[in-house]
Scaffold this active site. Structure first.
Site, PDB file in Angstrom:
ATOM      1  N   ASN A  27       0.685  -3.089  -9.645  1.00  9.55           N
ATOM      2  CA  ASN A  27       0.334  -3.137  -8.394  1.00  9.55           C
ATOM      3  C   ASN A  27       0.386  -1.614  -8.033  1.00  9.55           C
ATOM      4  O   ASN A  27       1.544  -1.167  -7.354  1.00  9.55           O
ATOM      5  CB  ASN A  27       0.682  -4.111  -7.571  1.00  9.55           C
ATOM      6  CG  ASN A  27       0.391  -3.932  -5.928  1.00  9.55           C
ATOM      7  OD1 ASN A  27      -0.197  -3.079  -5.553  1.00  9.55           O
ATOM      8  ND2 ASN A  27       1.012  -4.712  -5.164  1.00  9.55           N
ATOM      9  N   ARG A  79      -3.724  -4.854 -10.449  1.00  5.54           N
ATOM     10  CA  ARG A  79      -4.301  -5.141  -9.044  1.00  5.54           C
ATOM     11  C   ARG A  79      -5.871  -3.901  -9.110  1.00  5.54           C
ATOM     12  O   ARG A  79      -5.342  -2.609  -9.252  1.00  5.54           O
ATOM     13  CB  ARG A  79      -3.440  -4.667  -8.019  1.00  5.54           C
ATOM     14  CG  ARG A  79      -3.877  -4.579  -6.462  1.00  5.54           C
ATOM     15  CD  ARG A  79      -3.036  -4.289  -5.491  1.00  5.54           C
ATOM     16  NE  ARG A  79      -3.640  -4.262  -4.212  1.00  5.54           N
ATOM     17  CZ  ARG A  79      -3.217  -3.479  -3.220  1.00  5.54           C
ATOM     18  NH1 ARG A  79      -2.180  -2.659  -3.348  1.00  5.54           N
ATOM     19  NH2 ARG A  79      -4.030  -3.350  -1.957  1.00  5.54           N
ATOM     20  N   HIS A  96      -6.480  -6.295   0.527  1.00  5.00           N
ATOM     21  CA  HIS A  96      -5.477  -7.154   0.528  1.00  5.00           C
ATOM     22  C   HIS A  96      -5.688  -8.700   0.268  1.00  5.00           C
ATOM     23  O   HIS A  96      -4.659  -9.632   0.772  1.00  5.00           O
ATOM     24  CB  HIS A  96      -4.551  -7.028   1.843  1.00  5.00           C
ATOM     25  CG  HIS A  96      -3.985  -5.613   2.151  1.00  5.00           C
ATOM     26  ND1 HIS A  96      -3.960  -4.758   3.357  1.00  5.00           N
ATOM     27  CD2 HIS A  96      -3.191  -4.753   1.380  1.00  5.00           C
ATOM     28  CE1 HIS A  96      -3.378  -3.750   3.239  1.00  5.00           C
ATOM     29  NE2 HIS A  96      -2.869  -3.659   1.950  1.00  5.00           N
ATOM     30  N   ARG A 133      -3.359   6.406   7.219  1.00  4.10           N
ATOM     31  CA  ARG A 133      -5.014   6.129   7.658  1.00  4.10           C
ATOM     32  C   ARG A 133      -5.069   5.838   9.194  1.00  4.10           C
ATOM     33  O   ARG A 133      -4.235   4.964   9.362  1.00  4.10           O
ATOM     34  CB  ARG A 133      -5.606   4.847   6.817  1.00  4.10           C
ATOM     35  CG  ARG A 133      -6.092   5.320   5.303  1.00  4.10           C
ATOM     36  CD  ARG A 133      -6.150   4.324   4.640  1.00  4.10           C
ATOM     37  NE  ARG A 133      -4.920   3.816   3.818  1.00  4.10           N
ATOM     38  CZ  ARG A 133      -4.647   2.608   3.025  1.00  4.10           C
ATOM     39  NH1 ARG A 133      -5.528   1.806   3.147  1.00  4.10           N
ATOM     40  NH2 ARG A 133      -3.507   2.222   2.348  1.00  4.10           N
ATOM     41  N   MET A 173       7.400   3.899   8.189  1.00  2.00           N
ATOM     42  CA  MET A 173       7.835   3.258   9.441  1.00  2.00           C
ATOM     43  C   MET A 173       9.336   3.279   9.488  1.00  2.00           C
ATOM     44  O   MET A 173       9.898   3.408  10.830  1.00  2.00           O
ATOM     45  CB  MET A 173       7.566   1.828   9.445  1.00  2.00           C
ATOM     46  CG  MET A 173       7.591   0.974  10.619  1.00  2.00           C
ATOM     47  SD  MET A 173       6.917   1.841  11.966  1.00  2.00           S
ATOM     48  CE  MET A 173       5.333   0.986  12.402  1.00  2.00           C
ATOM     49  N   GLU A 183       1.881 -10.329  -4.342  1.00  2.00           N
ATOM     50  CA  GLU A 183       0.793  -9.790  -5.200  1.00  2.00           C
ATOM     51  C   GLU A 183       0.942  -9.729  -6.427  1.00  2.00           C
ATOM     52  O   GLU A 183       0.037 -10.298  -7.217  1.00  2.00           O
ATOM     53  CB  GLU A 183       0.341  -8.352  -4.557  1.00  2.00           C
ATOM     54  CG  GLU A 183      -0.263  -8.259  -3.179  1.00  2.00           C
ATOM     55  CD  GLU A 183      -0.079  -7.022  -2.534  1.00  2.00           C
ATOM     56  OE1 GLU A 183       0.881  -6.098  -2.512  1.00  2.00           O
ATOM     57  OE2 GLU A 183      -1.268  -6.488  -2.365  1.00  2.00           O
TER      58      GLU A 183
HETATM   59  N1  LIG Z   1      13.661  -1.920   6.871  1.00  2.00           N
HETATM   60  C1  LIG Z   1      12.535  -1.488   7.014  1.00  2.00           C
HETATM   61  N2  LIG Z   1      12.103  -1.358   8.485  1.00  2.00           N
HETATM   62  C2  LIG Z   1      10.788  -0.974   8.919  1.00  2.00           C
HETATM   63  N3  LIG Z   1       9.764  -0.611   7.918  1.00  2.00           N
HETATM   64  C3  LIG Z   1      10.284  -0.692   6.767  1.00  2.00           C
HETATM   65  C4  LIG Z   1      11.522  -1.314   6.294  1.00  2.00           C
HETATM   66  N4  LIG Z   1      11.402  -1.458   4.875  1.00  2.00           N
HETATM   67  C5  LIG Z   1      10.125  -0.853   4.487  1.00  2.00           C
HETATM   68  N5  LIG Z   1       9.238  -0.582   5.518  1.00  2.00           N
HETATM   69  C6  LIG Z   1       8.083   0.022   5.619  1.00  2.00           C
HETATM   70  O1  LIG Z   1       7.212  -0.545   4.936  1.00  2.00           O
HETATM   71  C7  LIG Z   1       5.848   0.367   4.447  1.00  2.00           C
HETATM   72  C8  LIG Z   1       5.758   0.257   3.067  1.00  2.00           C
HETATM   73  O2  LIG Z   1       5.118  -1.034   2.765  1.00  2.00           O
HETATM   74  P1  LIG Z   1       4.865  -1.704   1.244  1.00  2.00           P
HETATM   75  O3  LIG Z   1       4.116  -3.004   1.450  1.00  2.00           O
HETATM   76  O4  LIG Z   1       5.952  -1.599   0.588  1.00  2.00           O
HETATM   77  O5  LIG Z   1       3.971  -0.584   1.067  1.00  2.00           O
HETATM   78  P2  LIG Z   1       2.685  -0.523  -0.038  1.00  2.00           P
HETATM   79  O6  LIG Z   1       1.349  -0.839   0.769  1.00  2.00           O
HETATM   80  O7  LIG Z   1       2.635   0.612  -0.614  1.00  2.00           O
HETATM   81  O8  LIG Z   1       2.789  -1.844  -1.025  1.00  2.00           O
HETATM   82  C9  LIG Z   1       6.618   1.687   4.809  1.00  2.00           C
HETATM   83  O9  LIG Z   1       5.940   2.112   5.920  1.00  2.00           O
HETATM   84  C10 LIG Z   1       8.064   1.421   5.015  1.00  2.00           C
HETATM   85  O10 LIG Z   1       8.744   2.318   5.786  1.00  2.00           O
HETATM   86  C1  LIG Z   2      -5.777  -2.045   0.318  1.00  2.08           C
HETATM   87  C2  LIG Z   2      -4.744  -1.090   1.003  1.00  2.08           C
HETATM   88  O1  LIG Z   2      -4.416  -0.360   1.818  1.00  2.08           O
HETATM   89  O2  LIG Z   2      -3.596  -1.296   0.036  1.00  2.08           O
HETATM   90  P1  LIG Z   2      -1.989  -0.683   0.101  1.00  2.08           P
HETATM   91  O3  LIG Z   2      -1.493  -1.409   1.364  1.00  2.08           O
HETATM   92  O4  LIG Z   2      -1.306  -1.381  -0.967  1.00  2.08           O
HETATM   93  O5  LIG Z   2      -2.218   0.668   0.235  1.00  2.08           O
HETATM   94 MG   LIG Z   3       0.699  -2.974  -0.506  1.00  2.00          MG
END
Ligand SMILES: Nc1ncnc2c1ncn2[C@@H]1O[C@H](COP(=O)(O)OP(=O)(O)O)[C@@H](O)[C@H]1O
Ligand SMILES: CC(=O)OP(=O)(O)O
Ligand SMILES: [Mg+2]
Length: 589
Positions: free
Chosen positions: A7, A85, A173, A234, A276, A380
């Site tokens: 993924n 993915r 997603h 974005r 974040m 996922e």
């Molecule tokens: N404890 C936390 N508090 C706030 N935000 C978090 C925390 N842990 C992860 N994040 C946020 O989650 C986001 C990444 O999400 P993720 O689902 O892992 O990304 P991706 O879309 O690449 O799969 C980042 O903005 C990160 O800062």
């Molecule tokens: C579609 C998409 O934005 O995927 P990701 O959250 O993994 O970047």
């Molecule tokens: Mg993701």
């Protein structure tokens, strides 16, 4: 069966090894994320081991290089299949699809519609094809779940020529939203088909999905994963008028604007970091930009919750997932605050106490809140493993396979005798339009059906000629004619009622009047993919979530060159409230 899953998201590379039998068991979990200054953080979990560290990779595509070694080191490199993915599947990929040159080419062509994702997605495919050329690979698409969205959701109000060129909404997603909805229904203890859910996936990419009674009805991303919520880098929704403004005021090109909307906007554009965790830390220290970024982020998400409750006309639960949805109680709180007007109230202690392990999906609404609030880790990779195994087993792929619907209006199939009597000896019918079934056509000529109660004028003639004349009407038509007509499979004409057919040269009275039993035409290849056999009866779900119906006892007819489609008649189509471009799906047994 051991399945390796990739993924590649926009900010992370997640991968895993799953053992899939009746249950799907996670054997290994790995991730590379927080890419900055040529470094990133990794985490590998296998049995009791939970190893973290830093690696020298620049981005998710680069990090792929670390995967083979990691698998070897943990002894999890015995792989039977690989699932990927793939973020964009366009209108073409409605279900998990075996990777071959043709699939790769079709995916590559979608790169401009998901530039942050497809290159890394395909890099994973390439890597696997070179390392394990003999292991089957399956592509699982983010967009597939949303192909059930109605036309009024997927259509942008733009000129016809743009729409004809392919400009439409898709949504992403999907694998995550589908899992989250299923998990929520389990937790709530009611069938998904009864529930109106809003799934809120807040990761680096972020989207909200209205899951209306088990089907995606709408989601906040559009043709590209740029529409909708504020994301890591974005913009989400912006006025399309921005293009003209930026071009005139700043002299920017389309490419420059697009690049900035993908890469330099969102949290990064607002407050300098796409992460974040950084933004929350800085906001707590008093940074006004970080504070504003958080407010905008939450406000946008809240607006979509309200919009989708309105769109579905109801709301039973909202579900948070994705890195931010799973881990940030303060963001969940901000999004839920003020929604008491819709019967949604958070329990603040439960919200803070959330600690997710495995497939936990705690409920965090306040006592008395009509709308439930859940949090669950998205899965996922697990879903991709499951869908990969199903696709390779040639089985029904979990509701993903769409079947085109053909609505048959009243028509006749004529024998040589009948054509002679109606149009003159030796007359040759003129083929006006080809039908989707190869070799079948509708004639220019029309006939009239005559019964004791009334006449049906201008009835279509479908070719080629048959051994025996067969007249197919709807039940409503049978009343217009005044004849009681049985429901029959095509060709089963023993003891069917007589009717008179009138043509320009004479009339022809014959038996063979039926209401055609609904059926699916398919070919051996599709039948295998769908997991259905000739002569079998299956259930087909047709139409949108509101007016749609599940048609039971639908006969499967496998023919060598048949085009796969479901045939129903006008009464059935009206009952299911469908339009011409409708699709249906097999209901899981
Ligand atoms: N404890 C936390 N508090 C706030 N935000 C978090 C925390 N842990 C992860 N994040 C946020 O989650 C986001 C990444 O999400 P993720 O689902 O892992 O990304 P991706 O879309 O690449 O799969 C980042 O903005 C990160 O800062
Ligand atoms: C579609 C998409 O934005 O995927 P990701 O959250 O993994 O970047
Ligand atoms: Mg993701």
């Amino acid at each position: 069966m051991q399945i390796l899953v990739f993924n590649a998201g926009s900010s992370s590379l997640k991968f895993g090894v799953f053992s899939v039998a009746t249950e799907t068991h996670e054997v290994f979990r790995g991730s590379y994320e927080r890419f900055r200054d040529g470094k990133c953080e990794y985490r590998f979990r296998h049995r009791e081991t939970d190893e973290r560290g830093t690696a020298s990779f620049d981005n998710p595509g680069e990090a792929l290089k670390g995967v083979p070694d990691a698998l070897k080191r943990f002894g999890v490199n015995a792989i039977d299949a690989i699932g990927h993915r793939i973020v964009h599947g366009g209108a073409k990929f409605s279900s998990p699809t075996l990777v071959n040159d043709e699939t790769v080419e079709a995916i590559e062509a979608l790169t401009p519609l998901a530039p942050l994702h497809i290159p890394a997605n395909l890099k994973a495919v390439e890597l696997c094809r070179s390392l394990w050329p003999d292991i089957p690979q399956v592509a699982v698409f983010d967009t597939a779940f949303h192909l059930s969205n109605p036309a009024f959701v997927t259509t942008y109000a733009v000129p016809a020529r743009w729409r004809e060129a392919g400009l439409r909404r898709y949504g992403f997603h999907g694998t995550s939203h589908k899992y989250v909805a299923e998990r929520a229904a389990d937790e709530i203890g009611r069938p998904l088909s009864d529930l109106q859910l809003v799934s809120i996936h807040l990761g680096n990419g972020a989207s909200v999905c209205a899951v209306n009674r088990g089907h995606s009805m709408d989601s906040s991303m559009g043709m590209t994963p740029l529409e909708g919520l504020v994301m890591g880098t974005r913009s989400g929704d912006v006025d399309p008028g921005a293009f003209g403004f930026l071009s005139r005021e700043l002299g920017l090109s389309v490419q420059e604007i697009e690049d900035a909307l993908y890469d330099q906007s969102g949290l990064k554009g607002l407050a300098g970091s796409s992460d974040m965790r950084d933004i929350e830390d800085r906001a707590a220290e008093g940074d006004p930009q970080a504070q504003l970024a958080i407010e905008i982020y939450a406000y946008r998400a809240k607006k979509y919750v309200g919009a989708y409750a309105a769109a579905m006309g109801g709301l039973d639960a909202i579900v948070f997932t994705g890195g931010i949805g799973e881990n940030s109680p303060s963001m969940r709180r901000r999004i839920c605050d003020g929604l008491a007007v819709m019967g949604l109230q958070l329990d603040h202690d439960r919200n803070i106490a959330v600690s997710l392990t495995g497939q936990a999906a705690p409920q965090i609404q306040a006592y008395g809140s009509r709308v439930r609030v859940l949090v669950t880790e998205t899965a996922e990779q697990r879903m991709i493993a499951r869908e990969t195994a199903t696709a390779l087993a040639g089985g029904r792929s979990d509701g993903g396979l769409r079947l085109p619907i053909a609505v048959s209006a009243r028509h006749v199939h004529l024998s040589r005798d009948a054509v002679d009597a109606l149009f003159g000896k030796g007359y040759v019918l003129n083929q006006a339009v080809a039908l989707r079934q190869p070799g079948h056509w509708a004639a220019n000529e029309r006939v009239t059906l005559v019964g004791p109660k009334g006449r049906l004028e201008r009835v279509a003639i479908l070719g080629p000629l048959r051994q025996r004349t067969q007249i197919e009407v709807s039940r409503t038509d049978s009343f217009a004619l005044g004849i009681e007509v049985p429901v029959r499979d095509s060709g089963k004409l023993e003891a069917t009622p007589q009717v008179t057919i009138e043509g320009p040269s004479g009339s022809f009275t014959t038996d063979g009047l039926i209401i055609a039993a609904r059926h699916i035409h398919t070919n051996p290849v599709d039948a295998k993919r769908l997991g259905i056999e000739d002569g079998e009866y299956v259930d087909v779900r047709v139409g949108d979530p509101d007016r749609g119906l599940t048609f039971g006892r639908t006969l499967v007819r496998v023919g060598d060159n048949a085009f796969t489609e479901v045939h129903i008649d006008t009464d059935e189509a009206n009952a299911a409230g469908i339009d011409v471009a409708a699709t249906g799906e097999l209901v899981q047994i």
